[in-house]
Design a protein around this motif. Sequence first.
Motif, mmCIF file in Angstrom:
data_model
loop_
_atom_site.group_PDB
_atom_site.id
_atom_site.type_symbol
_atom_site.label_atom_id
_atom_site.label_comp_id
_atom_site.label_asym_id
_atom_site.label_seq_id
_atom_site.Cartn_x
_atom_site.Cartn_y
_atom_site.Cartn_z
ATOM 1 N N VAL A 12 13.747 -24.287 -26.127
ATOM 2 C CA VAL A 12 14.584 -23.978 -24.887
ATOM 3 C C VAL A 12 15.696 -23.157 -25.382
ATOM 4 N N LYS A 13 16.510 -23.679 -26.474
ATOM 5 C CA LYS A 13 17.591 -22.787 -26.801
ATOM 6 C C LYS A 13 17.330 -21.589 -27.606
ATOM 7 N N VAL A 66 26.535 -28.769 -26.950
ATOM 8 C CA VAL A 66 27.678 -28.281 -26.340
ATOM 9 C C VAL A 66 27.921 -26.488 -27.152
ATOM 10 N N LYS A 67 27.747 -25.747 -26.295
ATOM 11 C CA LYS A 67 27.749 -24.190 -26.604
ATOM 12 C C LYS A 67 29.133 -24.004 -27.166
#
Length: 69
Positions: A12-13, A66-67
């Motif tokens: 997904v990332k 966490v981006k």
Amino acid sequence: MLKNNIEVDVKVKCIEADTTQAKLAENIGTTPSYVNRLIKNKENIVNKTFIQMLESLGYDIELKYVKRD
């Protein structure tokens, strides 16, 4: 127990970052097969002993992503 599905999370990332696992491997200086092996075997991502210690204390583990800004 590690609650995250690392394989799905990484996929997904990668989609969110518009990249591939092969490009990810290149970016971190390793091979695509090594990246694939890591995400399929969660024990290599989080130390098995660490998981066992927290399980014995009555905890499960959830990774939170966490981006960075």
